[in-house]
Write a protein that holds these residues in place. Sequence first.
Motif, PDB file in Angstrom:
ATOM      1  N   THR A  65       0.844  -1.192   0.000  1.00 15.87           N
ATOM      2  CA  THR A  65       0.000   0.000   0.000  1.00 15.87           C
ATOM      3  C   THR A  65       0.882   1.247   0.000  1.00 15.87           C
ATOM      4  N   LYS A  66       0.268   2.405  -0.090  1.00 14.44           N
ATOM      5  CA  LYS A  66       1.027   3.654  -0.077  1.00 14.44           C
ATOM      6  C   LYS A  66       1.651   3.937   1.293  1.00 14.44           C
ATOM      7  N   PHE A  67       1.206   3.190   2.323  1.00 16.96           N
ATOM      8  CA  PHE A  67       1.741   3.384   3.671  1.00 16.96           C
ATOM      9  C   PHE A  67       2.797   2.351   4.044  1.00 16.96           C
ATOM     10  N   GLU A  68       3.363   1.687   3.067  1.00 20.08           N
ATOM     11  CA  GLU A  68       4.329   0.614   3.308  1.00 20.08           C
ATOM     12  C   GLU A  68       5.537   1.097   4.107  1.00 20.08           C
ATOM     13  N   GLY A  69       5.904   2.351   3.974  1.00 17.37           N
ATOM     14  CA  GLY A  69       7.061   2.895   4.679  1.00 17.37           C
ATOM     15  C   GLY A  69       6.887   2.991   6.190  1.00 17.37           C
ATOM     16  N   LEU A  70       5.677   2.750   6.686  1.00 13.88           N
ATOM     17  CA  LEU A  70       5.434   2.822   8.124  1.00 13.88           C
ATOM     18  C   LEU A  70       5.887   1.567   8.868  1.00 13.88           C
ATOM     19  N   GLY A  71       6.292   0.539   8.151  1.00 11.62           N
ATOM     20  CA  GLY A  71       6.647  -0.739   8.759  1.00 11.62           C
ATOM     21  C   GLY A  71       7.683  -0.629   9.866  1.00 11.62           C
ATOM     22  N   ASP A  72       8.679   0.239   9.713  1.00 12.60           N
ATOM     23  CA  ASP A  72       9.723   0.390  10.723  1.00 12.60           C
ATOM     24  C   ASP A  72       9.205   1.009  12.017  1.00 12.60           C
ATOM     25  N   MET A  73       8.087   1.723  11.943  1.00  9.63           N
ATOM     26  CA  MET A  73       7.526   2.380  13.126  1.00  9.63           C
ATOM     27  C   MET A  73       6.685   1.431  13.974  1.00  9.63           C
ATOM     28  N   LEU A  74       6.368   0.290  13.441  1.00  8.06           N
ATOM     29  CA  LEU A  74       5.486  -0.647  14.138  1.00  8.06           C
ATOM     30  C   LEU A  74       6.278  -1.545  15.077  1.00  8.06           C
ATOM     31  N   THR A  75       6.675  -0.994  16.209  1.00 12.16           N
ATOM     32  CA  THR A  75       7.369  -1.753  17.250  1.00 12.16           C
ATOM     33  C   THR A  75       6.761  -1.370  18.590  1.00 12.16           C
ATOM     34  N   GLY A  76       6.691  -2.308  19.486  1.00 10.48           N
ATOM     35  CA  GLY A  76       6.121  -2.034  20.801  1.00 10.48           C
ATOM     36  C   GLY A  76       4.601  -2.028  20.743  1.00 10.48           C
ATOM     37  N   PRO A  77       3.974  -1.525  21.804  1.00  7.68           N
ATOM     38  CA  PRO A  77       2.503  -1.487  21.872  1.00  7.68           C
ATOM     39  C   PRO A  77       1.942  -0.366  20.986  1.00  7.68           C
ATOM     40  N   THR A  78       1.655  -0.682  19.749  1.00  9.06           N
ATOM     41  CA  THR A  78       1.267   0.356  18.795  1.00  9.06           C
ATOM     42  C   THR A  78      -0.226   0.362  18.509  1.00  9.06           C
TER      43      THR A  78
END
Length: 172
Positions: A65-78
């Motif tokens: 998707t166009k938000f694929e670059g957010l993958g690195d931010m998905l760590t911890g209780p998100t």
Amino acid sequence: MDRSEKTKLVDSLRDTLSEATSVVVTQQSGLTVAEVTELRRRMRAAGAGFKVTKNRLARLAIAGTKFEGLGDMLTGPTAIALSKDPVAAAKVIVEYAKQNDKLKIVGGAFGNQILDIDGVKTLASLPSIEELRGKIVGILQTPAARIVGVLQAPGGQLARVLAAYARQDEAA
């Protein structure tokens, strides 16, 4: 949760993401159920959504998707906040994060553009679509009101001149 439920969840999140214009990634460790409920209520009122997500499933959902670059931010209780209005989710999250230290903004995305914390705060400071529409309507109505005033002025001036002559005749 079995594999078919996970697949449905990923598909549902992917559909929600495809409709969104902006996404804000947060970490919400320590928020109570009442606090999350209040945040969700505010998000709904602004036309946005707030989802607590499993990082692995969220990464699968954003893949391609166009938000694929957010993958690195998905760590911890998100959790992620999404909205069709480019600034609605960011406004609510930034406002809520100021009031509650347990909610931390990690970053976000606006279309294909990945945003850091400052980018999300800048996005939140912009006027919403509804505010912009109101300003445009106001700008468009102002010239029309001025034209009506100019057109009515000669008639009003003529009436005042005639009234002044009538008063002069009565006084004489």
